[in-house]
Write an enzyme that holds these catalytic residues in place. Structure first.
Site, PDB file in Angstrom:
ATOM      1  CD  GLU A 127      -7.284  -0.729   0.695  1.00  0.00           C
ATOM      2  OE1 GLU A 127      -6.829  -1.792   1.162  1.00  0.00           O
ATOM      3  OE2 GLU A 127      -7.163   0.373   1.269  1.00  0.00           O
ATOM      4  NE  ARG A 153      -8.035  11.210   5.634  1.00  0.00           N
ATOM      5  CZ  ARG A 153      -8.515  10.795   6.817  1.00  0.00           C
ATOM      6  NH1 ARG A 153      -7.787   9.961   7.546  1.00  0.00           N
ATOM      7  NH2 ARG A 153      -9.691  11.190   7.240  1.00  0.00           N
ATOM      8  CG  HIS A 178      -5.832  -2.357   9.372  1.00  0.00           C
ATOM      9  ND1 HIS A 178      -5.990  -1.208   8.616  1.00  0.00           N
ATOM     10  CD2 HIS A 178      -5.837  -1.958  10.663  1.00  0.00           C
ATOM     11  CE1 HIS A 178      -6.100  -0.165   9.424  1.00  0.00           C
ATOM     12  NE2 HIS A 178      -6.008  -0.600  10.682  1.00  0.00           N
ATOM     13  CG  ASN A 225      -1.937   1.083   1.211  1.00  0.00           C
ATOM     14  OD1 ASN A 225      -1.625   2.242   1.007  1.00  0.00           O
ATOM     15  ND2 ASN A 225      -3.184   0.730   1.456  1.00  0.00           N
ATOM     16  CG  HIS A 274      -8.697   4.021   0.840  1.00  0.00           C
ATOM     17  ND1 HIS A 274      -8.942   3.949   2.196  1.00  0.00           N
ATOM     18  CD2 HIS A 274      -9.887   4.356   0.266  1.00  0.00           C
ATOM     19  CE1 HIS A 274     -10.212   4.222   2.426  1.00  0.00           C
ATOM     20  NE2 HIS A 274     -10.808   4.482   1.264  1.00  0.00           N
ATOM     21  CD  GLU A 304      -7.600  -6.321   2.643  1.00  0.00           C
ATOM     22  OE1 GLU A 304      -6.712  -5.786   3.337  1.00  0.00           O
ATOM     23  OE2 GLU A 304      -7.963  -5.878   1.538  1.00  0.00           O
ATOM     24  CB  THR A 335      -9.644   1.506   6.937  1.00  0.00           C
ATOM     25  OG1 THR A 335      -9.523   2.242   5.718  1.00  0.00           O
ATOM     26  CG2 THR A 335     -10.931   0.713   6.915  1.00  0.00           C
ATOM     27  CG  HIS A 340       1.049   5.771   5.117  1.00  0.00           C
ATOM     28  ND1 HIS A 340       0.299   6.622   5.891  1.00  0.00           N
ATOM     29  CD2 HIS A 340       0.594   4.521   5.393  1.00  0.00           C
ATOM     30  CE1 HIS A 340      -0.553   5.924   6.623  1.00  0.00           C
ATOM     31  NE2 HIS A 340      -0.398   4.650   6.339  1.00  0.00           N
ATOM     32  NE  ARG A 368      -9.804   8.746   4.037  1.00  0.00           N
ATOM     33  CZ  ARG A 368     -10.269   8.050   5.087  1.00  0.00           C
ATOM     34  NH1 ARG A 368      -9.780   6.850   5.367  1.00  0.00           N
ATOM     35  NH2 ARG A 368     -11.211   8.544   5.847  1.00  0.00           N
TER      36      ARG A 368
END
Length: 243
Positions: free
Chosen positions: A70, A49, A192, A7, A43, A152, A101, A10, A45
């Protein structure tokens, strides 16, 4: 062999913190693949963000491995996902105030909307549709009933357990969830909070997992040792942990 997807949200978080054009999550995705990742997760969103629509479209053009998009069930984001038609769409809950999440989808409570979105994704050419759920049999069975072909499992409670006994208890809950998913004909994914330290126990206890998504731990390590080594170390951890 279990797929490792990284992922890269970040990287975009860091870029956006200074309203800069770098570091670029698209470049980071390429480095992750070069270092041994089987694919990339992001993801998009509603509040944008971190990942932006620009990132999504460039990632769809440049990622050579598996691309996992995602998303929530918000109409705008679903439309973008249908337009780019990633390999995998993972439906996740989303709240504006959360840092990341938190918890899994309540599939049973949102069955009608999830059915509609799932059908749209398949019609757009998305081959795999997954729901991000807690390891609760009722939610997993609802995932299959709605029409997703993957699930998932949310590993956050396992990752955040503060004692060895608690962590093993959460691993056993995940194992039960994985068995239920497998029996329901779902391809099992997990993610996660998984990291270099907790992954070996996770893999020892939890069966049937075909794919894991790992982000924060790898990006945090990459700041200190570089992206190539951070991804390579995670690839080695996943490989060593397989039976």
């Amino acid at each position: 062999m279990m797929n490792l997807l990284i992922n890269i949200d970040h990287v975009a978080t860091l870029r956006n913190a200074r309203e800069e054009t770098f570091p670029d999550p698209v470049h980071a995705a390429a480095r992750c693949e070069q270092a041994g990742a089987d694919g990339v997760v992001f993801h998009l969103r509603e509040d944008r963000r971190h990942i932006t629509e620009r990132d999504v479209r460039l990632l769809a053009e440049t990622v050579t491995g598996k691309l996992d998009f995602e998303l929530s069930t918000k109409e705008e984001v679903v439309s973008i996902c249908c337009d780019v038609a990633p390999d995998l769409a993972t439906l996740v809950p989303e709240q504006r105030e959360e840092v990341t999440t938190e918890g899994g989808l309540d599939v049973a409570a949102h069955r009608q909307r999830l059915t509609t979105v799932t059908d749209r994704l398949y019609d757009a050419g998305v081959n795999q549709v997954s729901f991000f759920v807690d390891p609760v049999p009722d939610q997993i069975e609802a995932t299959a009933a709605v029409g997703a072909n993957c699930v998932e499992l949310h590993t956050g409670d396992f990752a955040e357990a503060d004692t060895e006994d608690a962590q093993r208890h959460e691993a056993e809950r995940l194992a039960t969830g994985a068995e239920v998913a497998h029996e329901a004909g779902l391809r099992v994914h997990a993610g996660h909070g998984l990291d270099y330290r907790n992954f070996p126990l996770f893999r020892t206890v939890v069966p049937h997992v075909a794919e894991v998504s790992i982000g924060f731990a790898v990006m945090a390590r990459a700041i200190l040792v570089g992206m190539d080594r951070a991804v390579g170390d995670m690839r080695a951890t996943v490989t060593r942990s397989q039976p």
